[in-house]
Write an enzyme that holds these catalytic residues in place. Structure first.
Site, PDB file in Angstrom:
ATOM      1  N   GLY A 191       0.818  -1.209   0.000  1.00  0.00           N
ATOM      2  CA  GLY A 191       0.000   0.000   0.000  1.00  0.00           C
ATOM      3  C   GLY A 191       0.846   1.249   0.000  1.00  0.00           C
ATOM      4  O   GLY A 191       0.527   2.234   0.677  1.00  0.00           O
ATOM      5  N   SER A 213      -4.421  -0.357  14.503  1.00  0.00           N
ATOM      6  CA  SER A 213      -5.100   0.936  14.539  1.00  0.00           C
ATOM      7  C   SER A 213      -5.611   1.193  15.951  1.00  0.00           C
ATOM      8  O   SER A 213      -5.853   0.251  16.723  1.00  0.00           O
ATOM      9  CB  SER A 213      -6.279   0.939  13.569  1.00  0.00           C
ATOM     10  OG  SER A 213      -7.123   2.054  13.761  1.00  0.00           O
ATOM     11  N   TYR A 258     -13.879  -3.487  11.089  1.00  0.00           N
ATOM     12  CA  TYR A 258     -12.531  -2.915  11.006  1.00  0.00           C
ATOM     13  C   TYR A 258     -11.812  -3.026  12.351  1.00  0.00           C
ATOM     14  O   TYR A 258     -10.633  -3.412  12.408  1.00  0.00           O
ATOM     15  CB  TYR A 258     -12.628  -1.463  10.573  1.00  0.00           C
ATOM     16  CG  TYR A 258     -11.309  -0.754  10.403  1.00  0.00           C
ATOM     17  CD1 TYR A 258     -10.504  -1.021   9.308  1.00  0.00           C
ATOM     18  CD2 TYR A 258     -10.875   0.190  11.333  1.00  0.00           C
ATOM     19  CE1 TYR A 258      -9.285  -0.357   9.132  1.00  0.00           C
ATOM     20  CE2 TYR A 258      -9.668   0.852  11.165  1.00  0.00           C
ATOM     21  CZ  TYR A 258      -8.874   0.572  10.070  1.00  0.00           C
ATOM     22  OH  TYR A 258      -7.675   1.223   9.909  1.00  0.00           O
TER      23      TYR A 258
END
Length: 254
Positions: free
Chosen positions: A14, A145, A159
């Protein structure tokens, strides 16, 4: 001991935009040769690779769908072939995909979020382990995260689950790869401004409220995340493994 990555070979997934691009540039600035993976940001990845080549690094942009194990393996093989091996893997690729409550969430949405955030990291790392085992300083950096710690915002259960799973993967893998002197750590960014993630999924007013509630009273930047990667990729962190580094301006404390 200095933060010198000269001669190290890195794969950043990414890497065509946002945090990934900043990581690739930071690694190159410290002397590393870098394979910049992309899924959709081909132009961005090629631009980053071009910058690194212009600065005297070996670099290449490589496309592939990392949720497909065959393509993930091909990306790793292409990176190793171009760079002459792999010392550092930064599993930055990930996506919220979309917001959905559990009651309305489809099986496809759940599977997609887990696949792009967890399975992709597994496929890439699995393919890279043989190369990392040959390195004198193998490093794996995974991207969790703040959502994996606090549950995230509305509609982000999938998520948050995926990013919590990344932490478990990092800790288990750290034990498994320790015999080969490969360290495995994770980063847990909070609010990082000017990224496609928040520009797409977090309204401006919500972004302002997040920053106002942070002890440091400023948003995070992509370079804040890249700096942590540099530490974990370098000899400075040679005795650090199985850890999670929070990059969130004091949003929470462990």
């Amino acid at each position: 001991m200095q933060l010198d990555l000269t001669g190290r070979r890195a794969l950043v997934t990414g890497g065509g935009s946002g945090i990934g691009a900043a990581i690739a540039r930071a690694l190159g600035a410290r002397g590393a040769d870098v394979a910049v993976h992309y899924a959709n940001s081909k132009d961005g990845a090629e631009a980053v690779a071009g910058e690194l080549i212009g600065a005297g690094r070996r670099a290449i942009a490589i496309g592939g769908d990392l949720t497909d194990p065959a393509q993930a393996s091909a990306v790793v093989a292409a990176a190793a072939a171009h760079l002459g091996g792999i010392d550092i893997v930064v599993n930055n690729a990930g996506h919220l995909v979309g917001r959905a409550t559990v009651a309305e969430m489809s099986d496809e949405h759940w599977a997609s979020v887990l696949s792009v955030n967890v399975s992709s990291s597994f496929y890439v790392t699995r393919a890279a382990v043989p190369y990392l085992a040959e390195s004198a300083a193998g490093r794996v950096v995974l991207m969790s995260s703040l959502a994996g710690e606090n549950g995230g915002g509305a509609g982000s259960v999938a998520y948050a689950t995926a990013k919590a799973a990344v932490v478990g993967f990092a800790r288990g893998l750290a034990k498994e790869l320790a015999a080969d002197k490969i360290t495995v750590n994770a980063l847990a960014p909070g609010f990082i401004e000017d990224t496609a993630f928040h520009n797409t999924f977090t309204p401006t007013a919500a972004q302002q409220n997040i920053v106002a509630g942070l002890p440091l009273q400023r948003p995070g930047t992509v370079d804040d995340v890249a700096g942590a990667v540099l530490y974990l990729a370098s000899d400075l962190s040679s005795f650090v493994t199985g850890q999670v580094i929070d990059i969130n301006g004091g949003a929470n404390f462990r």
